[in-house]
Design a protein around this motif. Sequence first.
Motif, mmCIF file in Angstrom:
data_model
loop_
_atom_site.group_PDB
_atom_site.id
_atom_site.type_symbol
_atom_site.label_atom_id
_atom_site.label_comp_id
_atom_site.label_asym_id
_atom_site.label_seq_id
_atom_site.Cartn_x
_atom_site.Cartn_y
_atom_site.Cartn_z
ATOM 1 N N HIS A 5 0.866 -1.179 0.000
ATOM 2 C CA HIS A 5 0.000 0.000 0.000
ATOM 3 C C HIS A 5 0.900 1.225 0.000
ATOM 4 O O HIS A 5 1.566 1.522 0.985
ATOM 5 N N HIS A 6 0.941 1.899 -1.121
ATOM 6 C CA HIS A 6 1.811 3.061 -1.256
ATOM 7 C C HIS A 6 1.254 4.247 -0.474
ATOM 8 O O HIS A 6 0.091 4.614 -0.618
ATOM 9 N N GLN A 7 2.105 4.855 0.341
ATOM 10 C CA GLN A 7 1.789 6.146 0.941
ATOM 11 C C GLN A 7 3.062 6.972 0.993
ATOM 12 O O GLN A 7 4.154 6.447 1.154
ATOM 13 N N ARG A 8 2.867 8.281 0.862
ATOM 14 C CA ARG A 8 3.962 9.271 0.844
ATOM 15 C C ARG A 8 4.947 9.018 -0.283
ATOM 16 O O ARG A 8 6.121 8.864 -0.003
ATOM 17 N N PRO A 9 4.599 8.973 -1.551
ATOM 18 C CA PRO A 9 3.283 9.324 -2.096
ATOM 19 C C PRO A 9 2.283 8.172 -2.005
ATOM 20 O O PRO A 9 2.705 7.037 -1.942
ATOM 21 N N ASN A 286 -4.837 -1.729 -12.071
ATOM 22 C CA ASN A 286 -3.695 -1.958 -11.175
ATOM 23 C C ASN A 286 -2.879 -0.685 -10.933
ATOM 24 O O ASN A 286 -1.724 -0.576 -11.332
ATOM 25 N N VAL A 287 -3.528 0.270 -10.272
ATOM 26 C CA VAL A 287 -2.832 1.480 -9.837
ATOM 27 C C VAL A 287 -2.967 1.581 -8.319
ATOM 28 O O VAL A 287 -3.779 0.883 -7.702
ATOM 29 N N ASP A 288 -2.177 2.471 -7.733
ATOM 30 C CA ASP A 288 -2.166 2.621 -6.277
ATOM 31 C C ASP A 288 -3.161 3.666 -5.788
ATOM 32 O O ASP A 288 -3.718 3.527 -4.700
ATOM 33 N N LYS A 312 -5.589 0.542 -1.496
ATOM 34 C CA LYS A 312 -5.571 1.616 -2.481
ATOM 35 C C LYS A 312 -5.996 2.927 -1.823
ATOM 36 O O LYS A 312 -6.744 2.932 -0.846
ATOM 37 N N SER A 313 -5.536 4.032 -2.396
ATOM 38 C CA SER A 313 -5.822 5.362 -1.854
ATOM 39 C C SER A 313 -6.642 6.189 -2.833
ATOM 40 O O SER A 313 -6.619 5.947 -4.046
ATOM 41 N N VAL A 314 -7.343 7.176 -2.277
ATOM 42 C CA VAL A 314 -8.087 8.149 -3.095
ATOM 43 C C VAL A 314 -7.708 9.547 -2.636
ATOM 44 O O VAL A 314 -7.674 9.835 -1.428
ATOM 45 N N ILE A 315 -7.419 10.407 -3.594
ATOM 46 C CA ILE A 315 -7.253 11.833 -3.333
ATOM 47 C C ILE A 315 -8.530 12.521 -3.806
ATOM 48 O O ILE A 315 -8.867 12.474 -4.990
ATOM 49 N N LEU A 316 -9.244 13.121 -2.864
ATOM 50 C CA LEU A 316 -10.530 13.751 -3.169
ATOM 51 C C LEU A 316 -10.302 15.154 -3.716
ATOM 52 O O LEU A 316 -9.800 16.033 -3.009
ATOM 53 N N GLY A 317 -10.690 15.372 -4.973
ATOM 54 C CA GLY A 317 -10.534 16.678 -5.619
ATOM 55 C C GLY A 317 -11.694 17.588 -5.266
ATOM 56 O O GLY A 317 -12.586 17.833 -6.088
ATOM 57 N N LEU A 318 -11.678 18.120 -4.051
ATOM 58 C CA LEU A 318 -12.811 18.887 -3.517
ATOM 59 C C LEU A 318 -12.735 20.370 -3.830
ATOM 60 O O LEU A 318 -13.752 21.063 -3.813
ATOM 61 N N ILE A 319 -11.530 20.867 -4.081
ATOM 62 C CA ILE A 319 -11.318 22.306 -4.294
ATOM 63 C C ILE A 319 -11.270 22.568 -5.788
ATOM 64 O O ILE A 319 -10.477 21.962 -6.500
ATOM 65 N N THR A 320 -12.113 23.468 -6.286
ATOM 66 C CA THR A 320 -12.119 23.688 -7.729
ATOM 67 C C THR A 320 -10.954 24.567 -8.169
ATOM 68 O O THR A 320 -10.603 25.549 -7.502
ATOM 69 N N SER A 321 -10.368 24.204 -9.293
ATOM 70 C CA SER A 321 -9.325 25.034 -9.910
ATOM 71 C C SER A 321 -9.903 25.925 -10.999
ATOM 72 O O SER A 321 -9.179 26.699 -11.625
#
Length: 399
Positions: A5-9, A286-288, A312-321
């Motif tokens: 389990h990849h973390q950091r990143p 098969n991604v992390d 597996k990890s999720v990065i939540l894209g909550l802030i709009t660009s």
Amino acid sequence: MSAKHHQRPPFRAEHLGSLLRPKALLDEKHLVDQKKGDQEKLVAIEDESINAIVKEQLDLGFHAVSDGEYRRHMFWGTFFPGLEGFEEVTDFPDDIFRMYVPDIAAFTESGHKPGETVLCTGKIKHVGSTYVDQWNYLKNLLPKENQREAKLTMAAPNWYHLRYKTGRAFPKEVYATDAEYFADIAKAYRAELKILYDNGLRNVQIDDPNLAYFCSEKMLAGFKADGEDSDALFDLYIKLYNDCLAERPSDMHVGVHLCRGNFVGGRHFSEGGYDAIATKLFRNLNVDTYYLEYDTPRSGGFEPLKELPKGKSVILGLITSKFPKLEDIEEMKKKVEQAAKLISEGTGESYEEALDRLGVSPQCGFASHSDGNNVGHDEMVAKLKLVRKLADEIWPGQP
């Protein structure tokens, strides 16, 4: 794939790679595009601008720093034109396109024709990396111990396939089937990733709006009207990805970023929640890490995250660009809490264990197209500060 389990990143606070270009860089880039500029001057401005934006990211507390994609015109770079067997073309028949693919539809429905595209014209072969020089410049701006954290964004392997009608993505005399074509695409990606790994890259983000387009009811209806099986094509793309990543070392973190379009001015191309693709996307690819667009209702709710397996990890894209208005941090915290609860429901793990597999980010880059979104530099910085603050308040003391 790697069993670890990849973390950091990934990190608690992330951004998606592309950042607003300084005016001097854009001005010289436009002159070069018009054959009126100086290429050497442009490279010098790119270097200076990258030096500054890397420092700014570090000062803001980000670890997965990028070069802002400052040497690129579009977010995907020049991977495909850099392969033998592909050509960038401006003269092509309209009937090669699936007109219901969201980004193609957005142009044609407004009376425009895509100005350029890249076509397979012969046998595909990797003949040298178009990313490695960008990566090496970035890594050499960082202390050696931090180089493994820096991020390189890459084009999706299906990028120049979905847009084309069946059989039009490649010459029939070169490839008899999609499977043959994809086999050479995967071989080229494996060669690219090996070069980048050998040069120290350990953190890859593949940008793929195409996968998110399979959430679009309008596109799926187009496939059905043509008598084509969109589910089978999605399965082929999952296999293509897995073949591309088949030889990656266990210490190379790979994430995929899904969004629904982020063209000049922040324009999006499609809508639809992840429900239709969640099981295959989260369980078979098969991604992390998944960097998911979640800044507006066009992305649906968090229920599909119940399908996210352990490891597996999720990065939540909550802030709009896309726009400068800042989100309410307390509302953002509630959304992270909601997502973690749904993940824990799906796996049976504790809320704390599910929360440990999350991070936060903007939903997409600030300049997927080099001209950028409808935000200024200070507004972009304010958004990035908000991402960092949100992460710090949810996961104190974690990068």
